[in-house]
Design an enzyme around this catalytic site. Structure first.
Site, short mmCIF file in Angstrom:
data_model
loop_
_atom_site.label_atom_id
_atom_site.label_comp_id
_atom_site.label_asym_id
_atom_site.label_seq_id
_atom_site.Cartn_x
_atom_site.Cartn_y
_atom_site.Cartn_z
N ASP A 82 35.44 54.42 44.58
CA ASP A 82 36.32 55.05 43.60
C ASP A 82 35.54 56.16 42.87
OD1 ASP A 82 38.62 55.33 42.02
OD2 ASP A 82 37.92 53.86 40.54
N GLY A 181 42.22 54.52 31.40
CA GLY A 181 41.98 53.76 30.17
C GLY A 181 43.22 53.18 29.54
P1 13P Z 1 43.44 52.69 34.88
O1 13P Z 1 42.40 52.98 33.82
O2 13P Z 1 44.78 53.15 34.43
O3 13P Z 1 43.43 51.27 35.32
O4 13P Z 1 43.08 53.59 36.16
C1 13P Z 1 42.11 53.14 37.07
C2 13P Z 1 41.73 54.20 38.05
O5 13P Z 1 42.34 55.23 38.18
C3 13P Z 1 40.56 53.91 38.87
O6 13P Z 1 40.21 55.02 39.66
O1 G3H Z 2 38.59 55.40 37.03
C1 G3H Z 2 37.58 54.76 36.74
C2 G3H Z 2 37.58 53.28 36.90
O2 G3H Z 2 38.35 52.68 35.91
C3 G3H Z 2 36.18 52.77 36.97
O3 G3H Z 2 35.57 52.77 35.73
O4 G3H Z 2 33.29 53.75 36.06
O5 G3H Z 2 33.78 52.18 34.15
O6 G3H Z 2 33.66 51.34 36.51
P1 G3H Z 2 33.99 52.51 35.59
ZN ZN Z 3 40.64 56.87 38.74
#
Ligand code: 13P
Ligand code: G3H
Ligand code: ZN
Length: 309
Positions: A82, A181
């Site tokens: 991600d 968030g």
């Molecule tokens: P949320 O913060 O809405 O759960 O989004 C998560 C996300 O886009 C991870 O890449």
């Molecule tokens: O979009 C980001 C995800 O919520 C991951 O967040 O980098 O704090 O693990 P993080």
């Molecule tokens: Zn994201």
């Protein structure tokens, strides 16, 4: 069934108009909760790992735990990076056995985004791995927005077409009003479905991804706040809008915040109701159950990916 890429799950989702949930993982409880929920609902699922999650849990631990989840279930599971920040991180994940990576070069200008994304696509494709890229800006709710620049941060459908042609990316994350968030909207929740429709018109065969798509479940926010938490006014994307997105060309919906809230709300409840507890299994177990129920709800009632495994 071994780990799969997202290719086939996205093809079917586009044909049958539903979305696949992509859930962020950080430790064993998240992995078990998500994959048990998906397995019970016979749904394909994407487990995604951010680079900060890799730093926290360590890549070799994550790989072994995901391997265990794959062995324990009978559904298509993709393992996805991600928000990969650069080529090196994407390469590390590809070399470690991820089946999908995101290169997020959306903070750069268009040409630089194309250049970095293409570099990742070339490496990934030569290793049988698929690539998600991003075009547009997911605004933070506190950003100063004025009408003149408001449209500029949403994905431009013409640019999206050019971007996909030039990079060869397999799926595209677009900006239509969501943000990461627990504080997504100052006023009423609003998504630009008109932009989604234009992007799909230009790119009918490209799976579209929605980031920042937690609904910030009000019951979980209340549960946190009623048990010593302090997250007043948290607000997400309503379920009806996410369902509409899935029915109108969004193939992947990203959820992290809701699972964080589920875990935290449940742990707060247990601690508040019985301060004598100090066996971690007595709060991590209920937390895992609440994450699982949250994932189940999304798969069955919002994304509509149940029985699509
Ligand atoms: P949320 O913060 O809405 O759960 O989004 C998560 C996300 O886009 C991870 O890449
Ligand atoms: O979009 C980001 C995800 O919520 C991951 O967040 O980098 O704090 O693990 P993080
Ligand atoms: Zn994201």
């Amino acid at each position: 069934m071994p780990l799969v890429t997202t290719k086939e799950m996205f093809e079917r989702s586009m044909r049958e108009h539903y979305a696949i949930g992509a859930f962020n993982i950080n430790n064993m409880e998240f992995i078990q909760a998500i994959t048990d929920a998906a397995n019970e609902s016979k749904s394909p699922v994407i487990l995604q790992v951010s680079s900060s999650a890799i730093k926290y849990a360590r890549i070799n631990y994550l790989m072994k735990m995901v391997e265990a989840a794959v062995e324990s279930t009978n559904i298509p599971i993709a393992l996805h990076l991600d928000h990969g920040p650069d080529f090196e991180t994407c390469k590390m994940c590809i070399d470690s056995g991820f089946t999908s990576v995101m290169i997020d070069a959306s903070k750069y200008d268009f040409e630089e985004n194309v250049r970095i994304t293409k570099e990742v696509v070339d490496y990934a494709h030569s290793h049988g791995v698929v690539v998600e890229a991003e075009l547009g800006t997911l605004a933070g709710v506190e950003d100063e927005v004025n009408v003149a620049n408001d449209d500029a941060r949403y994905t431009n459908p013409d640019q999206a077409y050019e971007f996909v042609q030039r990079t060869g990316c397999d799926s595209l994350a677009i900006a239509i009003g969501t943000s990461h968030g627990a504080y997504k909207f100052k006023g009423e929740a609003k998504l630009r479905f008109d932009i989604l429709a234009k992007v799909k018109e230009k790119l009918p065969n490209t799976p579209i991804v929605l980031h920042g798509a937690s609904s910030v479940i009000p019951e979980l926010v209340d549960m946190c706040n009623n048990n010593g938490g302090n997250i007043p006014g948290a607000k997400g994307c309503p379920d009806e809008m996410l369902k509409q997105a899935g029915e109108n060309g969004v193939s992947k919906i990203n959820v992290d915040t809701d699972l964080r809230l589920a875990m935290t709300a449940e742990i707060r409840r247990v601690f508040n109701e019985d301060p004598s507890i100090f066996d971690p299994r007595k709060y991590l177990g209920p937390a895992r159950d609440t994450i699982k129920a949250t994932v189940s709800h999304k798969i069955n009632d919002v994304f509509c990916s149940a029985n699509k495994a």
